[in-house]
Scaffold this motif. Structure first.
Motif: not given
Length: 674
Positions: A305-319
């Protein structure tokens, strides 16, 4: 019996045979694809086929059921089959639409209810000829009402289903028509039962039902064919997706993220030819710190779950990253486009904030940290593979030196080449048994006798001679060779213990240092058990030394390992005590046997009041908690006498003896030989 062979009987028998053939098709289909909904429909068709067989052989004359048990049994089975046909049809549709497993208790409960209802309606009023109308209402009107409501409910379910397709729409219209047919029949059978035209209506509905059931069979076949075609298309799409994406996180896989990086490099190289403001790329490699401990502590499910959440956070980054990919277990690539260097600094802080933001899963809160290495296009390289290599060198430098973020600098390649050479040499050294153990004696201050020895490793390098640990341990750590190296040293120490006993009939406790990685290894206790058994060593003659930071890496797991080791009779001590961040605060909670006061406190204990106070406090507190104390780095007689006066249990250091090779240490053993 010939009287009962009427056109209607022949029609029902023919329909029963047709549905038996259809049932065979469903059986073949189920054995091929093993779909749960097909199994439910298979049962539904079987019940419908059986009901037609019963209708074909059930006399349609006004015979009193009380005078013929066959009529009663057949009526009961017919009612059960009809309700079961409807029940399993609806179950199959629900399973086909939702793909959710239906608990076994639901079909069992449904069949139990059907049997009770069928038995009740068949028995009630069946033995009283004066109640024939009431019996008709229970066996004809009531089932029609139930069927009508059920089919209309099924039509409504399919109408509001979001994933509607052709076969489900056809079934929806079919269910709506059949539902209205049954509701109208239920109403008419109550208000117009005695009307002359009612029998004509029933005859019409009889043929209507035969046709409707045949149509239903075709609809279900079309549904199954369409469902499998849809599943095949999904499988193809899924395979194509997985060919480009990581199956766990949804991020791009290594091949695709590198391809996307190459495409972006080509795009910028063309754009920068005409652009006044030169655009650049920053390639970040992100590695989660101690992610194995997260998996071990919270479980693999939470780790995923944490790995999936990390990928999601990075993909939706404001950068707005140009690419996000998962390169390995807990390693991610994050690529951004920038013009000013200040953007990179903000991106670094932003990435750390994304990773360190608390993860919440089923009322559990998990916090993690990351190491980041990064490099620039075109400053550091102009090809994707070279950028990845240089970002990886920066990441390795960050992890090796425990730094949160490191940018690539020239010279790191040399360090990387050095590690490659060292890895080859270290593995050869393990294979050729080039490492040797030196032993530093430990003196018991109460008995003035040898208490044990600490095993210290040296490398007998074939070209450079004898190397101290400082010349190769950092490379072993950087190359993640802790496990095999620690097991190698443990094995050598146990070999020495067995050898000394065979030669001199002497047992002496040997203390071996264990790294954090190996101490967190779930196989540590098992490995030690195997070594003790292999070399026939009593457990009290092996002592493990760990640092405070090893314990604090995962205090719960560390304490569990210590308890298991102590239950085997193996002593565990804290080495370099006082230099870590736990200090005295956690001494009470740690189930250790001994603490070793670091040499930095002993060096000036005889001349520095602060060090004296600290050492005295350590000794008093340890004794108060039932733990023994050994002081390291004793180099003068003043230090020895002071420690003896303070109540220290044991000492080691150059004043007692320097670390000795085995051929010198055995002189102690020879003198004691009897």
């Amino acid at each position: 019996m010939i009287d009962y062979i009427t056109p209607r009987t022949f029609l029902f028998a023919t329909q029963a045979v047709v549905f038996s053939v259809l049932l065979f098709v469903f059986v073949v289909y189920y054995r091929t694809f093993l779909r749960k909904y097909v199994m439910y429909w298979l049962v539904s068709i079987a019940m419908l086929s059986l009901s037609y067989f019963i209708k074909a052989f059930l006399p349609y004359t006004s015979v009193d059921l009380a005078s013929n048990n066959w009529h009663f049994i057949a009526e009961f089975i017919l009612q059960t089959c009809q309700y079961s046909f409807l029940f399993f049809l609806v179950l199959g549709v629900f399973n086909a639409k939702t793909h959710k497993a239906i608990p076994n208790k639901i079909p069992i409960a449904g069949m139990s209810l059907i049997i009770v209802v069928s038995l009740t309606t068949t028995l009630w009023f069946s033995f009283d000829p004066s109640q024939a109308f009431n019996h008709f209402y229970l066996t004809i009107s009531l089932p029609s009402f139930i069927f009508g409501c059920s089919f209309l409910a099924l039509a409504s379910y399919l109408l509001f289903d979001k994933t509607s397709y052709f076969s489900s729409k056809v079934l929806m219209y079919f269910a709506a028509v059949i539902g209205l047919r049954y509701l109208i029949h239920s109403f008419i059978s109550i208000v117009a039962l005695t009307e002359s035209w009612f029998r004509q209506l029933e005859l019409f509905l009889l043929y209507f039902d035969v046709a409707a059931h045949s149509i239903l069979g075709f609809i279900l076949l079309i549904w199954m064919q369409g469902a499998e075609r849809f599943a095949a298309i999904n499988a193809i799409n899924r395979a194509q997706y997985l060919g480009k994406h990581d199956s766990l996180t949804g991020a791009l896989n290594r091949e695709q993220v590198m391809a996307k990086l190459s495409d972006k490099i080509h795009e910028l190289s063309q754009a920068n030819k005409t652009n006044k403001n030169q655009l650049k790329l920053s390639v970040f490699l992100i590695d989660i710190k101690q992610f194995k401990f997260v998996n071990d502590t919270y479980g693999l499910k939470i780790g995923d779950y944490i790995l999936g959440e990390i990928a999601s956070r990075l993909n939706h980054s404001v950068f707005m990253p140009q690419a996000v990919g998962r390169l390995s277990g807990d390693s991610f690539m994050f690529v951004i486009e920038f013009e000013q260097a200040s953007h990179v600094d903000r991106a670094v802080s932003h990435i750390h904030e994304l990773i360190e933001r608390t993860f919440r899963y089923e009322q559990q809160e998990i916090s993690i940290q990351a190491s980041i290495g990064y490099c620039f296009y075109p400053d550091d390289a102009d090809k994707a593979e070279e950028l990845l290599q240089k970002a990886n060198l920066a990441l390795h430098h960050a992890e090796t030196n425990n730094i949160a973020t490191v940018a690539f600098k020239e010279g790191m390649q040399a360090q990387g080449r050095h590690l490659l050479i060292m890895e080859k040499q270290l593995r050869a050294a393990l294979e050729h048994d080039e490492f040797i153990l030196y032993y530093q004696p430990q003196l018991n201050l109460l008995t003035n006798k040898l208490e044990g020895v600490e095993a210290l490793v040296r490398w007998q390098h074939p070209e450079k001679g004898l190397l101290a640990p400082s010349e190769f341990l950092s490379e072993i750590e950087a190359l993640n060779m802790h496990n095999e190296f620690d097991n190698y040293i443990l094995d050598k120490a146990c070999q020495a213990s067995e050898r000394w006993f065979n030669l001199y009939q002497r047992r002496i406790a040997i203390a071996v240092n264990i790294t954090a990685i190996e101490f967190q290894n779930e196989q540590l206790v098992t490995n030690i058990q195997n070594l003790l058994h292999k070399y026939s060593i009593p457990s009290r003659y092996l002592e493990l030394e760990i640092t405070e930071n090893v314990v604090m890496t995962d205090i719960a797991r560390a304490m569990d390992s210590i308890v298991k080791l102590q239950s085997m009779g193996i002593k565990v001590s804290i080495d370099d005590f006082g230099t870590g961040y736990s200090s005295l605060a956690y001494l009470r909670e740690l189930p250790i046997d001994k603490i070793k006061i670091d040499r930095s406190f002993i060096h000036e204990v005889a001349i520095n009041d602060s060090d004296l106070t600290i050492v005295k406090s350590m000794i008093d507190l340890s004794h108060g908690l039932g733990k023994r104390v050994l002081a390291e780095g004793v180099e003068t007689v003043e230090q020895l006498n002071l420690l003896r006066h303070l109540g220290c249990d044991a000492v080691q250091g150059y004043f007692i003896s320097k670390p000795l090779p085995e051929d010198e240490l055995v002189l102690y053993l020879k003198r004691k030989k009897r």
